[in-house]
Design an enzyme around this catalytic site. Structure first.
Site, PDB file in Angstrom:
ATOM      1  N   ASP A 127      22.820 -18.841 -18.308  1.00  0.00           N
ATOM      2  CA  ASP A 127      23.115 -20.476 -18.496  1.00  0.00           C
ATOM      3  C   ASP A 127      22.285 -20.785 -19.963  1.00  0.00           C
ATOM      4  O   ASP A 127      21.944 -21.754 -20.015  1.00  0.00           O
ATOM      5  CB  ASP A 127      22.471 -21.210 -17.373  1.00  0.00           C
ATOM      6  CG  ASP A 127      23.713 -21.440 -16.452  1.00  0.00           C
ATOM      7  OD1 ASP A 127      24.985 -21.252 -16.733  1.00  0.00           O
ATOM      8  OD2 ASP A 127      23.357 -22.263 -15.268  1.00  0.00           O
ATOM      9  N   ASP A 171      18.300 -21.682  -1.910  1.00  0.00           N
ATOM     10  CA  ASP A 171      18.254 -20.774  -1.047  1.00  0.00           C
ATOM     11  C   ASP A 171      18.122 -21.063   0.441  1.00  0.00           C
ATOM     12  O   ASP A 171      18.469 -20.392   1.075  1.00  0.00           O
ATOM     13  CB  ASP A 171      17.526 -19.884  -1.718  1.00  0.00           C
ATOM     14  CG  ASP A 171      16.024 -20.621  -2.116  1.00  0.00           C
ATOM     15  OD1 ASP A 171      15.602 -21.666  -1.747  1.00  0.00           O
ATOM     16  OD2 ASP A 171      15.221 -19.960  -2.826  1.00  0.00           O
TER      17      ASP A 171
END
Length: 533
Positions: A136, A289
């Site tokens: 990214d 997460d």
């Protein structure tokens, strides 16, 4: 003579004005002290003592579980089936599951070679593994460097894919989600995730994948972190103490009792069917997460923590990077708790005890109470009782409980026991930022979705150390404020505890310290937003 008389009268006038203001403040203080301050402070002490007991009970419970696990050798290899995956002459490499390795990165100039090289060095049949680099990066130079590195490994026969996207929507969660959409992923059974600074050993897959192959109920296998720069400075040693406790105790207890713990976002292996059943990656919080782990657990999947497998990585070595990381790690869980509380309570697939563990122990005590009581009780309430002797804190609450909690926290890193006092000071100062972030998450305030990628230095650490030895760096404004906060908060904390423990009452000294307490709070907020250039 008239001028001389006027000059002489001026200091007396100012002195009289100051005396009047002081008397007015004293009168106001006496008027509001008994009806307002004393009851509020008494209530604060009561609530803080309750939270302290909750935290102590949680720490003692986890310590007992760890002792029993070690005593009866109830490690993962005893609780679950583990057999090495063996060659099959008929099936050939098809006997091995297909593994996808994802490496999300963002402008990782210093570490991209380390992580890509380590992932490409994993020992596994070459036609049964895919390395996926999710870049990214917004810096075109770094993008070109990462792509060239991927091409270099591809020329050596490694099945590596370089994937980019035209936006950063969802940050890390968005990149991982986008990576799972590629056609070649459909053939994969498991996905391994490594952040850009993580360097797994070549045998990582041989030691983790068999748990998933032979135990269909397991959805996640999590490895421990090993810090390559723990000895770089005092701040990294403090971080090591906190994180070692997290892995040695919290993760191990969750794995051994309820087969649930928070995914650490890296150095873990997911069963792709478990990931998909849980709803995949979501970017609604900054702890994607933990979000995935909670949702997968509510679907009935079990997690295994392998403390004997350690993956090398890097700790934040600057105050700026660490502060941003702690904001994300404190704000995210609180915000996730707000979003998922009712979903957890209404779940029908897991039993009541597991739901209570997730809601009470995992979220409420460890992610919310721990931050609030550390700051409010030790840095605000205890010093405030010095000004209000009518409110008494029992010695067991001000001395014994904090001491026991501190000792239980320190067992994770025996080599740093001599740094325990510094760790206490460091944690009390950081508790201000963590508490602020916790309330931002609970209230969904302005910075709730703030995501700042943690700065990583990689091989530049060696250069950094040599530069420090050659030239003493100048402290930036924000760092000076943080150091002032550290000194003030530490002095205030210990003097307040001494006063409560030994029954002294140095009123005027602590009046001065109390003024500094409010200044410290202000410094904490200013320091958070001071730019570091």
């Amino acid at each position: 003579m008239d001028r001389l008389s006027t000059t002489t009268l001026l200091p007396e006038t100012f002195q009289g004005a100051r005396d009047d203001i002081t008397e007015q403040i004293a009168v106001i203080w006496q008027q509001i002290k008994a009806p307002v301050i004393v009851p509020l402070l008494g209530l604060s002490v009561f609530l803080c003592l309750i939270m302290s007991v909750m935290l102590l009970v949680e720490k003692v419970y986890m310590a007992i579980v760890i002792v029993l696990v070690k005593l009866f050798s109830r490690g993962p290899h005893k609780r679950y089936r583990f057999e090495p995956i063996r060659d099959d002459l008929e099936l050939g490499n098809s006997a091995y599951p297909m593994v996808l390795v994802q490496i999300p990165m963002y402008n990782e100039r210093e570490v991209y070679q380390l992580s890509i090289g380590a992932a490409c060095g994993l020992s596994w049949p070459s036609d049964r593994i895919i390395i996926q680099v999710l870049d990214d990066s917004t810096d075109p130079v770094i993008k070109d460097m990462v792509q060239l590195e991927c091409d270099r490994w591809a020329s050596k026969g490694i099945n590596i894919k370089y994937e980019i996207r035209d936006n950063r929507n969802g940050y890390k969660a968005g990149a991982l989600k986008e990576g799972m959409k590629h056609g070649y992923v459909k053939d994969c059974d498991y996905v391994v995730i490594f952040d850009a600074d993580f360097q797994p050993e070549p045998d990582f897959l041989w030691r983790t994948i068999p748990f998933l192959v032979h135990n269909p109920e397991i959805g996640l296998v999590q490895a421990r972190w090993k810090f390559v720069n723990a000895d770089e400075c005092l701040m990294t040693r403090m971080q090591e103490m906190s994180l070692d406790y997290h892995f040695t105790v919290e993760q191990e207890v969750g794995s051994s009792t309820y087969a649930f713990f928070g995914f650490n976002g890296t150095a873990g292996v997911w069963r792709i069917s478990a990931l998909n059943e849980a709803g995949g990656w979501k970017d609604r919080t900054t702890v994607e997460d933990m979000d995935l782990a909670v949702r997968a657990s509510l679907k009935g999947w079990k997690f295994v923590f392998l403390g004997d497998i350690r993956v090398k990585n890097e700790l934040p070595s600057t105050l700026k990077a660490y502060r941003y990381q702690q904001h994300r790690w404190s704000c995210g869980p609180a915000n996730l708790f707000r979003k998922m509380l009712m979903e957890i309570a209404r779940n029908k697939k897991v039993n009541l005890w597991k739901k209570m563990h997730v809601i009470y122990s995992f979220f409420f005590v460890r992610k919310i109470v721990a931050h609030i009581v550390t700051f409010v009780f030790y840095c605000v309430v205890i010093p405030a009782t010095v000004l209000v002797p009518e409110v008494q804190i029992p010695k067991w609450g001000a001395v014994y409980i904090p001491s026991m909690i501190t000792i239980l926290n320190a067992v994770g890193t025996p080599r740093s026991l001599h740094l325990l006092v510094f760790w206490i000071l460091f944690e009390n100062v950081m508790s201000l930022h963590r508490t602020k972030a916790t309330f931002i998450g609970l209230l969904e305030a302005g910075r709730v979705n703030e995501w700042v990628v943690t700065e990583k230095l990689g091989d530049a650490l060696k250069t950094k150390v040599s530069v420090k030895a050659a030239k003493k760096p100048r402290l930036r404004v924000g760092e000076k404020l943080q150091l002032l906060e550290l000194g003030t908060g530490a002095y205030l904390f210990f003097c307040g505890c001494y006063d409560v423990a030994f029954g002294t009452n140095h009123y005027f000294i602590f009046l001065f310290l109390q003024a500094f307490a409010f200044f410290t709070v202000g410094v904490g907020y200013v320091g958070t937003f001071v730019p570091h250039t």
